[in-house]
Scaffold this motif. Sequence first.
Motif: not given
Length: 355
Positions: A231, A233, A236, A259-263, A265, A273-275
């Motif tokens: 991730k 981290t 931001r 937006e993000g980051p989010y995984f 699925e 991981w994407e933003v």
Amino acid sequence: MKLLNNIYSNHYNEIKYILLNADELQIVSPFLMESFDDFFSQLKDLDIKHISLTTTLKDNDPDLLKKSNSLYSFCMNCQKNSIGYCVSIDNKLHGKIYISLNSGAPLKGIITSANFTNYGLETNHEWGVLIDDNSQLLKLISEINSVESKILSNKELEEIIKRIDAFLQASPKPREPKISLSVSDILNKQKNTVTSDKRYFIKPVGVSDNPFSEDRKLSPDIQELHFSKRKPTAVREGDILICYGVGTAKLLGYFEVIEGPYFLEGTSSRWPWEVKAKNLCPEYSERWNTFNNTISSIQSLYNATLPITKNNQGKTLGALNFGADKIQLTKEFASHVINIIEDSVRETGSSPRQI
């Protein structure tokens, strides 16, 4: 610590003194001399490779009328003397600070009442202190970098100078203490504002077994950008991602994370991981393959003695060759790269004084 004044010496000589053995100067001053010609003539025997300038540009302030000459003279003298530069705007600025550095490490600093003007440096009754405590200078630099400011691209500088010059041609002798002249729309047009929370990264797009081909383009609006299985981290919302294409190593543009980051699925991708990020210079991304701005060229055009990466104060982007999905940059090097992107697409011949 040493007390300074313009009675028994002057600030001009003290600034030249702190530049001995330095390769970089940081100028923080609300008001500036209109011509930097004499100042740069004093630097000829020194080894100054980069100057960072922080000043003000307030709407409807008569000081704007002088800033046109100041900014133009500063930029042209830097270019003429092959000195890298960075111009930042802080409209809450009142302090005056001058710091010399060598290879990114501070040498000496001056905190004073004297603006970077001929009167302030030589004539007015001004007092200040010279300090050479490395820990205190590092703290001072950190505090300067932490306040909100706006890094200007060369394109924005040209727009500001052009607007001020046009105003002066229409009103060569303004009589009112306040003038009707605004530049804040130019300052706010791009999103490259520097704050204590904003970070800058350089990021590859594509992988070695599936490079970013020259016929591909990133979105002129919102682009999805991906990171590896760990991730990201450090990335931001509000941060800036400067992207380049794997394969050609050419810059693709620069983007603000919204937006993000989010995984993702259920994906089998090596980059789950994407933003989402907004393109801040779509004109460049539309024509990225026509410019020869590569990872190596943006480094070769920067002062080789200054750090370009944030975390380890490194002076190369070599980690990209070993599969890094991002590298955090210093704000000065990021500003340098953003200026290259903006300058590559700016219209030539539109301003009577181009920098």
